[in-house]
Scaffold this motif. Structure first.
Motif, mmCIF file in Angstrom:
data_model
loop_
_atom_site.group_PDB
_atom_site.id
_atom_site.type_symbol
_atom_site.label_atom_id
_atom_site.label_comp_id
_atom_site.label_asym_id
_atom_site.label_seq_id
_atom_site.Cartn_x
_atom_site.Cartn_y
_atom_site.Cartn_z
ATOM 1 N N GLN A 129 0.832 -1.202 0.000
ATOM 2 C CA GLN A 129 0.000 0.000 0.000
ATOM 3 C C GLN A 129 0.872 1.259 0.000
ATOM 4 O O GLN A 129 0.424 2.337 -0.381
ATOM 5 N N MET A 130 2.137 1.120 0.389
ATOM 6 C CA MET A 130 3.059 2.249 0.335
ATOM 7 C C MET A 130 3.352 2.667 -1.109
ATOM 8 O O MET A 130 3.900 3.746 -1.342
ATOM 9 N N LEU A 170 -0.902 -7.244 -5.232
ATOM 10 C CA LEU A 170 -1.598 -7.530 -3.985
ATOM 11 C C LEU A 170 -0.801 -7.002 -2.801
ATOM 12 O O LEU A 170 0.365 -7.365 -2.622
ATOM 13 N N SER A 171 -1.422 -6.155 -2.006
ATOM 14 C CA SER A 171 -0.783 -5.652 -0.795
ATOM 15 C C SER A 171 -1.024 -6.625 0.348
ATOM 16 O O SER A 171 -2.166 -7.019 0.598
ATOM 17 N N PRO A 172 0.023 -7.005 1.083
ATOM 18 C CA PRO A 172 -0.169 -7.941 2.193
ATOM 19 C C PRO A 172 -0.660 -7.283 3.469
ATOM 20 O O PRO A 172 -0.926 -7.969 4.455
ATOM 21 N N GLY A 173 -0.786 -5.938 3.477
ATOM 22 C CA GLY A 173 -1.065 -5.218 4.712
ATOM 23 C C GLY A 173 0.235 -4.961 5.460
ATOM 24 O O GLY A 173 1.333 -5.217 4.959
ATOM 25 N N THR A 198 -8.247 -14.183 -0.898
ATOM 26 C CA THR A 198 -8.407 -13.189 -1.955
ATOM 27 C C THR A 198 -7.989 -13.763 -3.299
ATOM 28 O O THR A 198 -8.671 -13.585 -4.314
ATOM 29 N N ILE A 199 -6.854 -14.460 -3.332
ATOM 30 C CA ILE A 199 -6.364 -15.056 -4.579
ATOM 31 C C ILE A 199 -7.368 -16.060 -5.125
ATOM 32 O O ILE A 199 -7.656 -16.091 -6.324
ATOM 33 N N GLY A 212 -6.068 -5.086 -1.940
ATOM 34 C CA GLY A 212 -5.609 -5.258 -0.581
ATOM 35 C C GLY A 212 -5.652 -6.720 -0.190
ATOM 36 O O GLY A 212 -6.279 -7.549 -0.866
ATOM 37 N N HIS A 213 -5.003 -7.053 0.918
ATOM 38 C CA HIS A 213 -4.971 -8.460 1.343
ATOM 39 C C HIS A 213 -6.362 -9.017 1.582
ATOM 40 O O HIS A 213 -6.601 -10.216 1.447
#
Length: 221
Positions: A129-130, A170-173, A198-199, A212-213
């Motif tokens: 997300q960064m 995909l963001s892992p958080g 999610t996947i 997002g995750h």
């Protein structure tokens, strides 16, 4: 299901390996060093030696995977760089981060995406997300941010060339790993469990998306 994990020696990559093997999936996973390869083999997966930042190493990935059909491929390899915009990154640091986080992914796409496409599968790239441009409020880790924004563009722009595969970033958080630190909000197990759900739920309508995750789609990124 056949799963390929690029960068599985520790952290998020190793947890993906652990959970997919626990679910009974066939896994091929990569690591750079002997210790990582032993960890992979200890879980009953096929281990391949790979350094995504090394030209000779990653150029041989295609023949190592010759004949495989990959249902889910994960590009997990990544490195961090801290520091903000009050000081320019050193050239060596810039090259290290961009080569691993972006160039390595580009090399992997050329070699792995045809195998994913053959299975009408999913190619997932662990971003952050960064790397979102919308709402950014800090230059903290600005080189890392720039690399993940570039990765997101890499995923979106490559997607049209492989229409039978589904690419997502995909963001892992914020995860408690060596990179995320002890104060992060998610354990590795929680993050990977959510990402696997999610996947599994990804559809062709999400091709090229940044998620997002928990599956939410980032808009305006």
């Amino acid at each position: 299901m056949n799963v390929l994990i690029l960068g599985a020696s520790r952290g998020i990559g190793f947890e993906f390996l652990r959970q997919y093997r626990e679910a009974g999936d066939t896994v091929i996973a990569t690591a750079r060093a002997d210790e990582g390869l032993r960890h992979i083999e200890s879980l009953g997966a096929k281990a391949l030696r790979l350094d995504v930042s090394d030209t000779a190493s990653i150029s041989g990935l295609g023949w190592q995977l010759d004949g495989e059909k990959i249902d889910v491929a994960l590009y997990v390899a990544g490195v961090m760089s801290r520091g903000g915009a009050t000081q320019a990154p050193a050239r060596d640091d810039f090259d290290r981060v961009m080569r691993t986080n972006v160039w390595g992914a580009m090399q992997a796409i050329v070699q792995v995406a045809p195998l994913v496409q053959a299975a009408a599968g999913k190619f997932v790239f662990i971003s952050s997300q960064m790397g979102r441009i919308a709402g950014v409020d800090s230059s903290y880790s600005w080189l890392y941010r720039a690399s993940k924004a570039a990765l997101n563009m890499t995923v979106a722009s490559a997607q049209p060339d492989y229409p039978q595969a589904t690419f997502v970033a995909l963001s892992p958080g914020w995860v408690r790993t060596d990179m995320g630190g002890a104060g992060a909000t998610l354990s590795v197990e929680e993050s990977v469990s959510a990402m696997r759900k999610t996947i599994q739920a990804i559809t062709p309508a999400q091709r090229g998306a940044f998620l997002g995750h928990d599956g939410r789609r980032f808009e305006g990124w």
